[in-house]
Scaffold this motif. Structure first.
Motif, PDB file in Angstrom:
ATOM      1  N   GLY A   1       2.031  -6.594   8.822  1.00  0.00           N
ATOM      2  CA  GLY A   1       2.179  -5.802  10.038  1.00  0.00           C
ATOM      3  C   GLY A   1       2.830  -4.455   9.802  1.00  0.00           C
ATOM      4  O   GLY A   1       3.368  -3.851  10.713  1.00  0.00           O
ATOM      5  N   GLY A   2       2.777  -3.972   8.590  1.00  0.00           N
ATOM      6  CA  GLY A   2       3.348  -2.668   8.296  1.00  0.00           C
ATOM      7  C   GLY A   2       4.835  -2.681   8.056  1.00  0.00           C
ATOM      8  O   GLY A   2       5.467  -1.630   7.953  1.00  0.00           O
ATOM      9  N   LYS A   3       5.404  -3.865   7.935  1.00  0.00           N
ATOM     10  CA  LYS A   3       6.851  -3.967   7.758  1.00  0.00           C
ATOM     11  C   LYS A   3       7.271  -3.427   6.399  1.00  0.00           C
ATOM     12  O   LYS A   3       6.653  -3.706   5.383  1.00  0.00           O
ATOM     13  CB  LYS A   3       7.261  -5.439   7.884  1.00  0.00           C
ATOM     14  CG  LYS A   3       8.756  -5.666   7.877  1.00  0.00           C
ATOM     15  CD  LYS A   3       9.089  -7.111   8.207  1.00  0.00           C
ATOM     16  CE  LYS A   3       8.877  -8.046   7.061  1.00  0.00           C
ATOM     17  NZ  LYS A   3       9.275  -9.428   7.387  1.00  0.00           N
ATOM     18  N   LEU A   4       8.336  -2.638   6.391  1.00  0.00           N
ATOM     19  CA  LEU A   4       8.881  -2.112   5.145  1.00  0.00           C
ATOM     20  C   LEU A   4       9.832  -3.143   4.540  1.00  0.00           C
ATOM     21  O   LEU A   4      10.696  -3.677   5.229  1.00  0.00           O
ATOM     22  CB  LEU A   4       9.634  -0.805   5.391  1.00  0.00           C
ATOM     23  CG  LEU A   4       8.770   0.386   5.801  1.00  0.00           C
ATOM     24  CD1 LEU A   4       9.643   1.566   6.182  1.00  0.00           C
ATOM     25  CD2 LEU A   4       7.829   0.785   4.679  1.00  0.00           C
TER      26      LEU A   4
ATOM     27  N   PHE B   1      12.672  -3.843   1.676  1.00  0.00           N
ATOM     28  CA  PHE B   1      13.634  -3.156   0.824  1.00  0.00           C
ATOM     29  C   PHE B   1      14.071  -4.031  -0.339  1.00  0.00           C
ATOM     30  O   PHE B   1      14.289  -5.237  -0.177  1.00  0.00           O
ATOM     31  CB  PHE B   1      14.888  -2.794   1.629  1.00  0.00           C
ATOM     32  CG  PHE B   1      14.756  -1.573   2.478  1.00  0.00           C
ATOM     33  CD1 PHE B   1      14.005  -1.595   3.643  1.00  0.00           C
ATOM     34  CD2 PHE B   1      15.371  -0.386   2.114  1.00  0.00           C
ATOM     35  CE1 PHE B   1      13.867  -0.449   4.427  1.00  0.00           C
ATOM     36  CE2 PHE B   1      15.260   0.756   2.908  1.00  0.00           C
ATOM     37  CZ  PHE B   1      14.509   0.719   4.059  1.00  0.00           C
TER      38      PHE B   1
ATOM     39  N   PHE C   1       8.199   3.767  -1.579  1.00  0.00           N
ATOM     40  CA  PHE C   1       9.195   4.802  -1.334  1.00  0.00           C
ATOM     41  C   PHE C   1      10.445   4.524  -2.147  1.00  0.00           C
ATOM     42  O   PHE C   1      10.724   3.391  -2.504  1.00  0.00           O
ATOM     43  CB  PHE C   1       9.610   4.809   0.156  1.00  0.00           C
ATOM     44  CG  PHE C   1       8.452   4.825   1.104  1.00  0.00           C
ATOM     45  CD1 PHE C   1       7.888   3.638   1.525  1.00  0.00           C
ATOM     46  CD2 PHE C   1       7.929   6.018   1.580  1.00  0.00           C
ATOM     47  CE1 PHE C   1       6.812   3.624   2.394  1.00  0.00           C
ATOM     48  CE2 PHE C   1       6.863   6.015   2.450  1.00  0.00           C
ATOM     49  CZ  PHE C   1       6.301   4.824   2.857  1.00  0.00           C
TER      50      PHE C   1
ATOM     51  N   GLN D   1       0.785  -1.227   0.000  1.00  0.00           N
ATOM     52  CA  GLN D   1       0.000   0.000   0.000  1.00  0.00           C
ATOM     53  C   GLN D   1       0.819   1.279   0.000  1.00  0.00           C
ATOM     54  O   GLN D   1       0.299   2.327  -0.333  1.00  0.00           O
ATOM     55  CB  GLN D   1      -0.932   0.002   1.223  1.00  0.00           C
ATOM     56  CG  GLN D   1      -0.168  -0.119   2.526  1.00  0.00           C
ATOM     57  CD  GLN D   1      -1.110  -0.163   3.738  1.00  0.00           C
ATOM     58  OE1 GLN D   1      -0.746  -0.636   4.783  1.00  0.00           O
ATOM     59  NE2 GLN D   1      -2.301   0.343   3.610  1.00  0.00           N
ATOM     60  N   SER D   2       2.071   1.199   0.404  1.00  0.00           N
ATOM     61  CA  SER D   2       2.912   2.395   0.434  1.00  0.00           C
ATOM     62  C   SER D   2       4.241   2.086  -0.224  1.00  0.00           C
ATOM     63  O   SER D   2       4.766   0.979  -0.092  1.00  0.00           O
ATOM     64  CB  SER D   2       3.156   2.858   1.870  1.00  0.00           C
ATOM     65  OG  SER D   2       1.938   3.119   2.522  1.00  0.00           O
TER      66      SER D   2
END
Lengths: 111, 111
Positions: free
Chosen positions: A96-99, A101, A34, A31-32
């Motif tokens: 769980g919102g983990k980014l 990479f 970067f 969802q996000s």
């Protein structure tokens, strides 16, 4: 298959060139998004977020294609100081919102 | 400053010794990550803490690695019986909403 994949490069370009980096992600629930930048022997730092409609910050333009699960970063009029590794980062709410990479794409801008 | 801090900045140890690496996140950040990065390589996710939830330990490479986060703030990464392949830079990051801020890292060298 890695969750976030990038072309590792290196990309060697002359000053003033336009260069584009691509990134694909496998989790459709992401969802996000970067782009981070990491200079040699330094910690990564946020370059810009990527919005659904695409966004621009000076010479940098980020694009998102949710249907193809693809993110891009375009750098125009590249400078020597743009030399770094560019990391694609994805956040998935079902982890769980983990980014997550990507491995990074190395850019070297030459005079 | 109010950034993420890590200590020590450098650690040289002998094979078989235990080491503890410390991370002080930005105050108020609920999420904390540990990564490691070998020279010229990408970030390797180790462990993720989010609030009071059980940590995501899926990246820990072996049971010699453990981490804890006390009081939802400071975190310690412990490596037992260090091996030469543990030599790397260990990066800690904390985040609020969706931006991660990295600490400067601890460079671990196992002789």
């Amino acid at each position: 298959r890695k969750e976030v994949e990038q072309d590792p490069g290196p990309f060697n370009v002359p000053e003033g060139a336009t260069v584009a980096f691509n990134c694909t992600y496998s989790n459709s629930a992401s969802q996000s998004f970067f782009w981070y930048r990491q200079d040699c022997r330094k910690e990564p730092k946020l370059l810009m977020s990527v919005y659904s409609s695409g966004n621009e910050d000076g010479r940098f333009t980020a694009q998102l294609n949710r249907a193809s699960q693809y993110i891009s970063l375009l750098i125009r009029d590249s400078k020597l100081s743009d030399s770094a590794t560019y990391l694609c980062v994805v956040n998935s709410y079902n982890q769980g919102g983990k980014l997550i990479f990507g491995q990074g794409t190395e850019l070297s801008v030459k005079p | 400053g109010a950034g993420v801090s890590q200590s020590p900045s450098n650690k040289v140890t002998e094979k078989g010794k235990d080491v503890e690496l410390r991370c002080d996140p930005i105050s108020g950040h609920t999420a904390l990550y540990w990564y490691r990065q070998s020279l010229g390589q990408g970030l390797e996710f180790l462990i993720y803490f989010q609030g009071n939830s059980a940590p995501d330990k899926s990246g820990l490479p072996s049971d010699r690695f453990s981490a804890e986060r006390t009081g939802g703030s400071v975190s310690t990464l412990t490596i037992q019986r260090t091996q030469q392949e543990d030599s790397a830079v260990y990066l800690c990051a904390s985040s609020s909403l969706y931006e991660q801020f990295f600490g400067p890292g601890t460079r671990l060298t196992v002789l």
